[in-house]
Write a protein that holds these residues in place. Structure first.
Motif, PDB file in Angstrom:
ATOM      1  N   CYS A   1       0.794  -1.163   0.064  1.00 21.00           N
ATOM      2  CA  CYS A   1       0.016   0.055  -0.031  1.00 21.00           C
ATOM      3  C   CYS A   1       0.952   1.272  -0.040  1.00 21.00           C
ATOM      4  O   CYS A   1       1.977   1.400   0.966  1.00 21.00           O
TER       5      CYS A   1
ATOM      6  N   LEU B   1       1.330   5.100   0.352  1.00 22.83           N
ATOM      7  CA  LEU B   1       0.469   6.123   1.190  1.00 22.83           C
ATOM      8  C   LEU B   1       1.365   7.503   1.050  1.00 22.83           C
ATOM      9  O   LEU B   1       2.527   7.319   1.143  1.00 22.83           O
TER      10      LEU B   1
ATOM     11  N   ILE C   1      -7.050   2.960   6.447  1.00 24.34           N
ATOM     12  CA  ILE C   1      -6.479   4.086   5.820  1.00 24.34           C
ATOM     13  C   ILE C   1      -7.473   5.510   5.909  1.00 24.34           C
ATOM     14  O   ILE C   1      -8.834   5.307   5.432  1.00 24.34           O
TER      15      ILE C   1
ATOM     16  N   HIS D   1      -3.545   7.307  -1.495  1.00 21.73           N
ATOM     17  CA  HIS D   1      -3.014   5.753  -1.392  1.00 21.73           C
ATOM     18  C   HIS D   1      -3.407   5.127  -2.707  1.00 21.73           C
ATOM     19  O   HIS D   1      -4.075   5.583  -3.691  1.00 21.73           O
TER      20      HIS D   1
ATOM     21  N   THR E   1      -5.580  14.347   5.492  1.00 21.52           N
ATOM     22  CA  THR E   1      -5.492  13.028   5.937  1.00 21.52           C
ATOM     23  C   THR E   1      -6.173  13.027   7.193  1.00 21.52           C
ATOM     24  O   THR E   1      -5.435  12.506   8.223  1.00 21.52           O
TER      25      THR E   1
END
Length: 256
Positions: free
Chosen positions: A115, A117, A138, A144, A200
């Motif tokens: 993954c 990110l 997440i 991502h 985020t």
């Protein structure tokens, strides 16, 4: 999906013993997520193999597929099911187009995945290697991309809060973020408008907060650049050996 030596339409899969079928109450479904990437489904009506040819939807990109367990592609804040839960199949040595979801996202990997990110605080892209059984959470609006490091199709279990694939905020790509940055929506953005929140945020954003789509697009472009430069990480020798042993173990565990 990987091609098995005997397809489900040619012969009933024997991974789920026939005796189980008679024990299943009506409405109960039993799934077997095989280590080779195949997905078998059994219910009172019989057993079959799920695949792109039926019961699967396109999953963000061509060649990726999803089968909903909770909710559907039309799930949204205006048509809620609280969350969507679906089986996904990621093609061998492939990755999704970098994107961000309007809601938080959980992915359980049943194979060797990665993954990518965007770490806003450190200003960099980080790649998290995942092995079978690892689940990653997440936060909403975090840029991502999920990748399959292996040579076989990868099965994942993915849950999203509030959004189905058809919703405009399910997967916001760099191109879409750039478009939104050029055409901002006037007035406060609420549950009925485009996705809101800090880039985020860990949880739901404060009322009236807005997404900085220009910053979001830049972060997504950073992940795209990292993918072009570094490609998809390969599995190690130990991981490939473990995958073979896992397939052997799965075969031994099936009752005969």
């Amino acid at each position: 999906m990987a091609k098995r030596s005997v397809r489900a339409q040619d012969r009933i899969p024997d991974d789920i013993p026939s005796g189980v079928l008679g024990d299943l109450p009506g409405g109960v479904e039993l799934y077997h997520l095989r280590p080779d990437g195949d997905i078998l489904l059994a219910d009172r009506d019989g057993r079959r193999e799920l695949g792109p040819e039926r019961e699967f939807l396109r999953f963000i990109d061509d060649g990726q597929f999803a089968h909903y367990l909770v909710g559907d592609a039309a799930t949204s804040p205006e048509r809620p099911s609280n969350a969507t839960v679906k089986l996904g199949v990621v093609g061998p040595r492939s990755a999704f187009t970098p994107h961000a979801h309007g809601g938080e996202h959980f992915v359980l990997s049943l194979g060797h995945a990665a993954c990518g990110l965007h770490d806003e605080a450190r200003g960099r892209v980080t790649d998290i290697a995942l092995t079978p059984g690892m689940l990653i959470r997440i936060p909403e609006m975090m840029p991502h991309s999920f990748a399959n490091r292996g040579e076989s199709p990868l099965t994942i279990l993915a849950a999203n809060t509030g959004y189905g694939i058809d919703h405009e905020d399910y997967a916001i790509t760099a191109a879409e973020a750039e478009r939104r940055a050029r055409t901002p929506v006037a007035g406060p953005v609420g549950r009925t408008g485009p996705a809101t929140g800090v880039l985020t945020g860990d949880r739901a954003p404060a009322a009236g907060a807005r997404t900085d789509y220009e910053a979001l697009a830049a972060a997504l472009r950073d992940i795209e650049h990292a993918q072009r430069v570094h490609g998809i990480a390969a599995t190690s020798v130990r991981e490939r050996l473990a995958a073979r042993l896992r397939r052997v173990a799965a075969a031994l565990e099936v009752p005969r």
